[in-house]
Scaffold this motif. Structure first.
Motif, mmCIF file in Angstrom:
data_model
loop_
_atom_site.group_PDB
_atom_site.id
_atom_site.type_symbol
_atom_site.label_atom_id
_atom_site.label_comp_id
_atom_site.label_asym_id
_atom_site.label_seq_id
_atom_site.Cartn_x
_atom_site.Cartn_y
_atom_site.Cartn_z
ATOM 1 N N VAL A 1 8.387 4.292 -5.708
ATOM 2 C CA VAL A 1 6.935 4.079 -5.637
ATOM 3 C C VAL A 1 6.556 3.616 -4.225
ATOM 4 C CG1 VAL A 1 6.693 3.413 -8.078
ATOM 5 C CG2 VAL A 1 7.106 1.647 -6.362
ATOM 6 N N VAL A 2 5.273 3.591 -3.935
ATOM 7 C CA VAL A 2 4.793 3.035 -2.666
ATOM 8 C C VAL A 2 5.146 1.554 -2.641
ATOM 9 C CG1 VAL A 2 2.721 2.471 -1.340
ATOM 10 C CG2 VAL A 2 2.897 4.678 -2.473
ATOM 11 N N ASP A 3 5.653 1.074 -1.508
ATOM 12 C CA ASP A 3 6.034 -0.327 -1.372
ATOM 13 C C ASP A 3 4.847 -1.231 -1.736
ATOM 14 O OD1 ASP A 3 8.250 -2.013 0.645
ATOM 15 O OD2 ASP A 3 6.366 -2.955 0.054
ATOM 16 N N ALA A 4 5.131 -2.253 -2.546
ATOM 17 C CA ALA A 4 4.062 -3.127 -3.057
ATOM 18 C C ALA A 4 3.326 -3.867 -1.930
ATOM 19 C CB ALA A 4 4.649 -4.130 -4.033
ATOM 20 N N ASN A 5 3.958 -3.987 -0.764
ATOM 21 C CA ASN A 5 3.321 -4.732 0.336
ATOM 22 C C ASN A 5 2.418 -3.866 1.206
ATOM 23 O OD1 ASN A 5 4.813 -7.145 -0.257
ATOM 24 N ND2 ASN A 5 6.598 -5.986 0.461
ATOM 25 N N ILE A 6 2.360 -2.583 0.889
ATOM 26 C CA ILE A 6 1.564 -1.658 1.707
ATOM 27 C C ILE A 6 0.150 -1.554 1.142
ATOM 28 C CG2 ILE A 6 1.326 0.816 2.303
ATOM 29 C CD1 ILE A 6 3.614 -0.452 3.751
ATOM 30 N N LYS A 7 -0.830 -1.537 2.049
ATOM 31 C CA LYS A 7 -2.209 -1.314 1.603
ATOM 32 C C LYS A 7 -2.437 0.197 1.671
ATOM 33 C CE LYS A 7 -6.658 -3.526 2.038
ATOM 34 N NZ LYS A 7 -7.727 -2.748 2.502
ATOM 35 N N ASN B 1 1.348 10.102 3.874
ATOM 36 C CA ASN B 1 2.044 10.394 5.122
ATOM 37 C C ASN B 1 2.659 9.137 5.711
ATOM 38 O OD1 ASN B 1 2.053 13.057 5.692
ATOM 39 N ND2 ASN B 1 -0.026 13.057 6.558
ATOM 40 N N ASP B 2 3.982 9.156 5.907
ATOM 41 C CA ASP B 2 4.699 8.018 6.496
ATOM 42 C C ASP B 2 4.498 6.712 5.724
ATOM 43 O OD1 ASP B 2 5.723 9.490 8.565
ATOM 44 O OD2 ASP B 2 3.928 9.216 9.809
ATOM 45 N N THR B 3 4.177 6.807 4.455
ATOM 46 C CA THR B 3 3.987 5.590 3.658
ATOM 47 C C THR B 3 5.349 5.017 3.275
ATOM 48 O OG1 THR B 3 1.989 6.547 2.807
ATOM 49 C CG2 THR B 3 2.836 4.676 1.588
ATOM 50 N N LYS B 4 5.492 3.705 3.418
ATOM 51 C CA LYS B 4 6.781 3.074 3.086
ATOM 52 C C LYS B 4 6.981 3.092 1.567
ATOM 53 C CE LYS B 4 9.521 -0.953 4.118
ATOM 54 N NZ LYS B 4 9.394 -2.269 3.544
ATOM 55 N N LEU C 1 -9.896 13.246 -11.654
ATOM 56 C CA LEU C 1 -11.170 13.794 -11.190
ATOM 57 C C LEU C 1 -11.433 13.355 -9.751
ATOM 58 C CD1 LEU C 1 -13.271 13.339 -14.417
ATOM 59 C CD2 LEU C 1 -11.989 15.330 -13.640
ATOM 60 N N LYS C 2 -11.293 12.054 -9.478
ATOM 61 C CA LYS C 2 -11.345 11.598 -8.092
ATOM 62 C C LYS C 2 -10.736 10.200 -7.977
ATOM 63 C CE LYS C 2 -16.049 9.770 -7.852
ATOM 64 N NZ LYS C 2 -17.298 9.752 -7.156
ATOM 65 N N ILE C 3 -10.299 9.894 -6.784
ATOM 66 C CA ILE C 3 -9.702 8.576 -6.537
ATOM 67 C C ILE C 3 -10.518 7.919 -5.431
ATOM 68 C CG2 ILE C 3 -7.630 7.402 -5.660
ATOM 69 C CD1 ILE C 3 -6.008 9.522 -7.152
ATOM 70 N N THR C 4 -11.033 6.721 -5.712
ATOM 71 C CA THR C 4 -11.907 6.077 -4.728
ATOM 72 C C THR C 4 -11.386 4.680 -4.374
ATOM 73 O OG1 THR C 4 -13.270 5.225 -6.518
ATOM 74 C CG2 THR C 4 -14.024 7.245 -5.476
ATOM 75 N N THR C 5 -11.814 4.196 -3.240
ATOM 76 C CA THR C 5 -11.459 2.844 -2.808
ATOM 77 C C THR C 5 -12.293 1.854 -3.624
ATOM 78 O OG1 THR C 5 -11.289 3.793 -0.617
ATOM 79 C CG2 THR C 5 -11.239 1.395 -0.738
ATOM 80 N N PRO C 6 -11.679 0.768 -4.115
ATOM 81 C CA PRO C 6 -12.482 -0.209 -4.868
ATOM 82 C C PRO C 6 -13.561 -0.848 -3.987
ATOM 83 C CG PRO C 6 -10.211 -0.968 -4.610
ATOM 84 C CD PRO C 6 -10.282 0.400 -4.007
ATOM 85 N N ALA C 7 -14.657 -1.257 -4.616
ATOM 86 C CA ALA C 7 -15.747 -1.891 -3.855
ATOM 87 C C ALA C 7 -15.221 -3.154 -3.184
ATOM 88 C CB ALA C 7 -16.869 -2.241 -4.819
ATOM 89 N N GLU C 8 -15.700 -3.434 -1.989
ATOM 90 C CA GLU C 8 -15.305 -4.645 -1.251
ATOM 91 C C GLU C 8 -15.670 -5.877 -2.077
ATOM 92 O OE1 GLU C 8 -14.262 -5.471 2.104
ATOM 93 O OE2 GLU C 8 -13.435 -3.419 2.118
ATOM 94 N N ARG C 9 -14.752 -6.844 -2.135
ATOM 95 C CA ARG C 9 -15.094 -8.088 -2.844
ATOM 96 C C ARG C 9 -15.808 -9.020 -1.886
ATOM 97 N NH1 ARG C 9 -10.232 -10.640 -6.140
ATOM 98 N NH2 ARG C 9 -11.840 -12.182 -6.494
ATOM 99 N N LYS C 10 -16.867 -9.690 -2.401
ATOM 100 C CA LYS C 10 -17.558 -10.664 -1.544
ATOM 101 C C LYS C 10 -16.639 -11.866 -1.363
ATOM 102 C CE LYS C 10 -22.189 -9.716 -3.164
ATOM 103 N NZ LYS C 10 -22.973 -10.164 -4.291
ATOM 104 N N SER C 11 -16.736 -12.510 -0.192
ATOM 105 C CA SER C 11 -15.851 -13.661 0.012
ATOM 106 C C SER C 11 -16.274 -14.804 -0.909
ATOM 107 C CB SER C 11 -15.890 -14.095 1.474
ATOM 108 O OG SER C 11 -17.206 -14.412 1.803
ATOM 109 N N GLY C 12 -15.332 -15.665 -1.267
ATOM 110 C CA GLY C 12 -15.614 -16.765 -2.190
ATOM 111 C C GLY C 12 -16.334 -17.926 -1.513
#
Ligand code: AMP
Length: 249
Positions: free
Chosen positions: A10-16, A29-32, A218-229
Motif C-alpha cells: 500500500v502507499v506508505d502511511a506517512n505519505i500525503k 508516480n514515485d509514491t513511497k 465515480l470520482k476521487i476528490t481531496t477532502p475539504a480543508e479543516r478550519k484550524s481549532g
C-alpha cells in the motif's frame, strides 16, 4: 502449525497522497510504498507464534504487481520462512483477493490464516470475513490478543462495546487489530538473509477466477480543508461557543 499471512503493498502511511487533477484517482508516480501496517502486525504475530514453538512455518502471500516482492522481502526479513506472490497488474477487490487466498488455503492447508483488519489504502475491512466464509472456517476479526492451545485458539476481539473473548477451533481465520503487538524492525543481517529466501511467483490470472472489478469509482476528490481549532480558557467559554458559534448544542 502452519500459518499463512496475507500482506498487501500500500502507499506508505506517512505519505500525503495527491489526488489527480481529473479526479480519477491518486497520483502514484514515485509514491513511497510499504507493507500495510495491519499486515505488519499480522506478520509479527505469526513470527512470535513460531518463536514460542506454537508454529512450525510462516508463509506470507501477496496479491499485486511484481513490485509487491519488496513487501514480501520485508516480511521475510522480519522472520517469515517463505513467500508467494500472486502477480497481477489489475486492481484487485476484496472478493477476488479472498477467492485467490481460498485457493491457496486449499493448496497449503495452513491451520491458521492471519490477515490485517483492513488495508489502509481502500479501508475495505472485508477480506478476512470473505475468506472465512469461502473456506468454511471459524473467524475472529479485530483481535487484540491470541493464544494457541492444541487444536484451538483463544482470542480477544475489540468490538464497539468493549472486548469479546472467544475460542475458535482450528483451522481458523483471524484479522488483527492495532493493539495485538508492536512489530519489530528487521535487522541488517536478517534483511541480507531474506534475499536468499524463496519467493514463489505465479500469475493471479492462472487461478481461473474472474478478477474483474465490480466497483466503479465515480470520482476521487481531496477532502475539504479543516478550519484550524481554537483554544478556550474554560468550559463555560467552550459551551458558549458550541451554542452560539457552532450551533451544535
Ligand atoms: P481489506 O479487506 O482490503 O481491508 O484487507 C484486509 C486484509 O486482507 C489486509 O490487511 C491483508 O491481510 C489482506 N489483503 C487485502 N488485499 C490483499 C492483497 N492484495 N494481497 C494480500 N493480502 C491482501
Amino acid at each position: 502449525m502452519k500459518i499463512l499471512v496475507a500482506v498487501k503493498r500500500v502507499v506508505d502511511a506517512n505519505i500525503k497522497v495527491r489526488v489527480l487533477s481529473d479526479e480519477t484517482g491518486i497520483d502514484m508516480n514515485d509514491t513511497k510504498m510499504a507493507l500495510n501496517p495491519f499486515c505488519e502486525i499480522a506478520v509479527e504475530e505469526a513470527i512470535r507464534l513460531k518463536e514460542s514453538g506454537s508454529a512450525s512455518e510462516v508463509i506470507v502471500v501477496s496479491i499485486g504487481p511484481e513490485k509487491s516482492q519488496e513487501q514480501l522481502r520485508t516480511a521475510l526479513a522480519l522472520g517469515a520462512d517463505r513467500a508467494i506472490l500472486l502477480q497481477t497488474d489489475q486492481v484487485i477487490e476484496p472478493l477476488s483477493v479472498a477467492k485467490l487466498l481460498a485457493k491457496l488455503v486449499q493448496e497449503e492447508q495452513p491451520e491458521l490464516v492471519i490477515l490485517g483488519k483492513q488495508s489502509i489504502d481502500s479501508d475495505n475491512n472485508q477480506t478476512a470475513q470473505m475468506l472465512a466464509a469461502l473456506t468454511g472456517r471459524p473467524q475472529g476479526t479485530f483481535i487484540s490478543q491470541l493464544s494457541v492451545d492444541n487444536s484451538a485458539i483463544h482470542i480477544t476481539r475489540e468490538v464497539d462495546n468493549g472486548l469479546q473473548k472467544l475460542s475458535l477451533q482450528l483451522p481458523a481465520v483471524v484479522s488483527v487489530d492495532l493493539r495485538l503487538n508492536e512489530p519489530r524492525f528487521a535487522s541488517l543481517p536478517s534483511i541480507m538473509k531474506a534475499k536468499r529466501k524463496p519467493i514463489d511467483r505465479r500469475s493471479a490470472e492462472s487461478f481461473g477466477i474472474d478478477l474483474s472489478p465490480r466497483i466503479k469509482h465515480l470520482k476521487i476528490t481531496t477532502p475539504a480543508e479543516r478550519k484550524s481549532g481554537q483554544l478556550v480558557a474554560s468550559v463555560a467559554e467552550l459551551v458558549g461557543k458550541l451554542k452560539l458559534e457552532a450551533e451544535v448544542i
